[in-house]
Motif scaffolding. Sequence first.
Motif, short mmCIF file in Angstrom:
data_model
loop_
_atom_site.label_atom_id
_atom_site.label_comp_id
_atom_site.label_asym_id
_atom_site.label_seq_id
_atom_site.Cartn_x
_atom_site.Cartn_y
_atom_site.Cartn_z
N PHE A 196 0.84 -1.20 0.00
CA PHE A 196 0.00 0.00 0.00
C PHE A 196 0.88 1.25 0.00
N ASN A 197 1.89 1.26 0.87
CA ASN A 197 2.74 2.45 0.98
C ASN A 197 3.51 2.72 -0.31
N TYR A 198 3.85 1.66 -1.04
CA TYR A 198 4.57 1.89 -2.30
C TYR A 198 3.67 2.48 -3.39
N ILE A 199 2.41 2.07 -3.39
CA ILE A 199 1.60 2.49 -4.55
C ILE A 199 0.62 3.64 -4.26
N SER A 200 0.37 3.90 -2.96
CA SER A 200 -0.64 4.92 -2.66
C SER A 200 0.00 6.28 -2.41
N ARG A 201 -0.82 7.31 -2.56
CA ARG A 201 -0.34 8.65 -2.20
C ARG A 201 -0.99 9.09 -0.89
N LYS A 202 -1.72 8.15 -0.25
CA LYS A 202 -2.43 8.52 0.99
C LYS A 202 -1.63 8.13 2.22
N ASN A 203 -1.83 8.89 3.30
CA ASN A 203 -1.30 8.49 4.62
C ASN A 203 -2.46 7.91 5.40
N VAL A 204 -2.35 6.66 5.78
CA VAL A 204 -3.47 6.03 6.50
C VAL A 204 -3.02 5.68 7.91
N ASP A 205 -3.80 6.10 8.91
CA ASP A 205 -3.41 5.82 10.30
C ASP A 205 -3.70 4.38 10.71
N ASN A 206 -4.93 3.95 10.45
CA ASN A 206 -5.30 2.59 10.89
C ASN A 206 -5.42 1.69 9.68
N PHE A 207 -4.27 1.19 9.21
CA PHE A 207 -4.30 0.36 7.99
C PHE A 207 -4.96 -0.99 8.25
N ARG A 208 -5.82 -1.40 7.33
CA ARG A 208 -6.40 -2.75 7.35
C ARG A 208 -6.11 -3.36 5.98
#
Length: 379
Positions: free
Chosen positions: A303-315
Amino acid sequence: MRDNFSFKVPGEVKFDSIEILPEVIEEKALEKPLLVSDNGLQEAGLVKRVKDILKDGDIDFEIFLGVQPNPSMENVDNGYARYKEHDCDSVICLGGGSSIDAGKAIAILATNDGNIIDYAGMHAVENSPVSIIAIPTTAGTGSEVTPVAVITDEEKNYKFTIYSYKIIPETAILDPDLAASLPADIAASTGMDALTHAVEAYLSKISHPFADAVAEKSMELIGKNVRKFVADRKNHEAAAGMLLGSMFAGLAFSWGRLGNVHAMAEPLGVYFDIPHGVANAVLLPVVLDYNALADEGKYQRIFNYISRKNVDNFRPELLAKEVYELNEKLGIPGSLSELKVDSDYIPDMAEDAMKSGNVKINPRQTTYADICQLYQEAL
Ligand code: NAD
């Protein structure tokens, strides 16, 4: 992770201009290569460009342009007939996975008797093929560095895979400017194909540190560049990132192998003529959602490689959603229904998918009924 593994590093990779081709041929003392490509590359002007470079370098060569997307056994036979007729001694593959795979198959027939299907499966190629130089023009399958060739048996409606270290091209020339003529839709689907290779190899049950390392580098490069590349294929930096990313993805799946997405994508190519990259892209979010149950922490890294979002509670479920949205932004169809896939074919396609070794190494155990359900969901 496996407690034992081995891998073989590829042939030589030259990240350079296509202008070096005559030097490469001279270094290998090749006397008459067969240039294997297709009509799309001819129309894009790339065949002429390579012909001119070869002529300027005083290289004697012959041309075969009879490769179709998802190349058939007949394409391979016709290419080999041209090879023999003109006494060639090596193969230059110019194109996407279709031309590279067809070229690999022609190189096999040049030194091995019989029919190309005799060499299907793992390590069935007996004699080393003639020299193969691969020049990818999509980013892409990674075929320029893989021990794989995928050929279609049109009579049986089945795509078979030849897997042999002997068919890893001796030299791959990676020139990002060759991708400039790609139409946006092919750039998008081949880019998602490369991402699927990296993701499936990374999650596969037999991944190991080498495959993981190159998969991560691949996802980083593709995540950073795929949007820019689809927006402008003449963006040199984005094209370079994608070409390297797809090459790393090719290395990753050569050793980490793949999963359900690829097992299910091949029948879609055969039954409905859906381009390989499009089939993979549409199936990827569906299979990621199914596999989320088996996640051991890798989903967040992907997710971190492909997304431009910062997500706090990743599922883990968020990854499938992210890939779905990425597809949408790149203009890839959202479902198999949009591609006119008929649900009546699901049982036959699922049967073929189950024959792929990739189902066995998918991170979540998968049955025939699961594959039917996944096709249904993708519809
Ligand atoms: P492709 O080779 O089928 O090419 C798709 C179309 O794009 C063709 O019409 C081609 O002419 C055109 N094209 C390619 N480059 C172009 C350019 N720069 N400018 C303009 N047009 C261009 O597509 P692909 O996705 O690269 O390859 C798909 C094939 O590769 C499938 O058969 C698939 O099964 C196989 N594959 C092989 C491997 C492997 O490791 N050998 C891995 C994955 C997939």
